[in-house]
Enzyme design. Structure first.
Site, PDB file in Angstrom:
ATOM      1  CG  ASN A 250       9.351  -0.764  -4.843  1.00  0.00           C
ATOM      2  OD1 ASN A 250      10.325  -0.411  -5.483  1.00  0.00           O
ATOM      3  ND2 ASN A 250       9.447  -1.424  -3.702  1.00  0.00           N
TER       4      ASN A 250
ATOM      5  CE  LYS B 172       5.400   4.242   1.808  1.00  0.00           C
ATOM      6  NZ  LYS B 172       6.312   3.249   1.188  1.00  0.00           N
TER       7      LYS B 172
ATOM      8  NE  ARG C 127       4.724 -10.589   2.513  1.00  0.00           N
ATOM      9  CZ  ARG C 127       5.601 -10.388   1.539  1.00  0.00           C
ATOM     10  NH1 ARG C 127       5.292  -9.596   0.523  1.00  0.00           N
ATOM     11  NH2 ARG C 127       6.806 -10.957   1.589  1.00  0.00           N
TER      12      ARG C 127
ATOM     13  N   PRO D 102       0.832  -1.215   0.000  1.00  0.00           N
ATOM     14  CG  PRO D 102      -0.007  -1.044   2.159  1.00  0.00           C
ATOM     15  CD  PRO D 102       0.672  -2.001   1.230  1.00  0.00           C
ATOM     16  CD  GLU D 103       3.706   2.427  -3.775  1.00  0.00           C
ATOM     17  OE1 GLU D 103       3.880   3.520  -4.362  1.00  0.00           O
ATOM     18  OE2 GLU D 103       4.152   1.352  -4.214  1.00  0.00           O
TER      19      GLU D 103
END
Length: 266
Positions: A186, A60, A126, A2-3
């Site tokens: 990214n 973020k 994660r 997530p950005e």
């Protein structure tokens, strides 16, 4: 990962559906890797009975403003996500909890039930996210160490050029440095560099004034468009590099060979 657009979509969903409602119930996971510096029981007791006043974001990071401190804050990491039961909130690649999964998800780190019955959850498959309980989230790391928000506090183009001109590191690495500009990860870095025709490994200080101006324009346009569509990637223009990022083999976009330098920064 997530950005800025994904976190902003979550913030807007909270603002639209949850403000002015009292927290009736809270369940915090017993996961000290994600729940940072406070026990689940203390976290829960600090939330129950409070009213959700606002949802705030920088880069973020997201935090809830309640009617009194302390406030829960969320550093999304690689797979953090906000879900509101019965409400469509943006889902991004590799982190989705499906509507058919159990509720709250087994990946839930913070679950809240509001006084009108609405339920929301912060999940993290994660376990790279951080959920904190803070008196003033904006005044302490990581939020206090962030650079200007790429959406809310954009640099002027001349300031952007001067800042890049002083940096003798690869331009993609600089864009991912949250102390320089906050909110770019990214996929946005790759997208804006692709659209600006700039090699991700080119040294920032070597960029011409014209290239800096083009990059500045691309950052603004990509982020504003992604936010406008609530980070729903199916709405991104078909020619965006985003749609070609996750192929198993190198490919091309409009005849151009893809060059993606994967750098992991949260």
């Amino acid at each position: 990962m997530p950005e800025l657009p994904e976190v902003e979509a979550a913030r807007r969903a909270i603002e639209e559906h949850c403000l002015g409602k009292r927290i009736k119930k809270a369940i915090i996971a017993n996961d000290p890797k994600v729940i940072d510096g406070v026990s689940p029981s203390d976290f829960e007791s600090a939330l129950v009975g409070k009213t959700l006043i606002s949802a705030l974001r920088k880069g973020k990071n997201l935090w809830f403003l309640l009617d009194s401190p302390p406030f829960p804050s969320f550093q999304f990491g690689m797979a953090g996500a906000i879900y509101i039961k019965g409400v469509a909130v943006t889902k991004y690649k590799r982190s989705t909890v499906n509507d058919t999964d159990e509720w709250p998800s087994k990946y839930s780190k913070l679950f809240i039930e509001l006084d009108d019955g609405l339920e929301l959850s912060f999940t993290d498959k994660r376990r790279f996210a951080k959920v904190r309980l803070l008196k003033d989230p904006a005044s302490v790391p990581p939020i206090s160490e962030l650079g200007p928000d790429a959406l809310l506090e954009p640099m002027a183009v001349d300031e952007f050029y001067e800042s890049l001109h002083k940096k003798k590191i690869a331009i993609k690495a600089l864009l991912l440095d949250q102390s320089f500009i906050s909110g770019i990860g990214n996929w946005i870095a790759d997208e804006v560099l692709y659209q600006a025709s700039i090699h991700p490994l080119q040294t920032a200080s070597s960029l011409s004034k014209g290239s800096c101006a083009t990059l500045h324009k691309c950052i603004k346009e990509v982020i504003q468009y992604a936010v406008q569509v609530d980070a729903e990637c199916s709405c991104f223009p078909l020619e965006w590099l985003f749609h070609f990022r996750w192929g198993k083999k190198p490919g091309t976009v409009n005849g151009k060979i893809l060059l993606i330098c994967q750098i992991i920064l949260t």
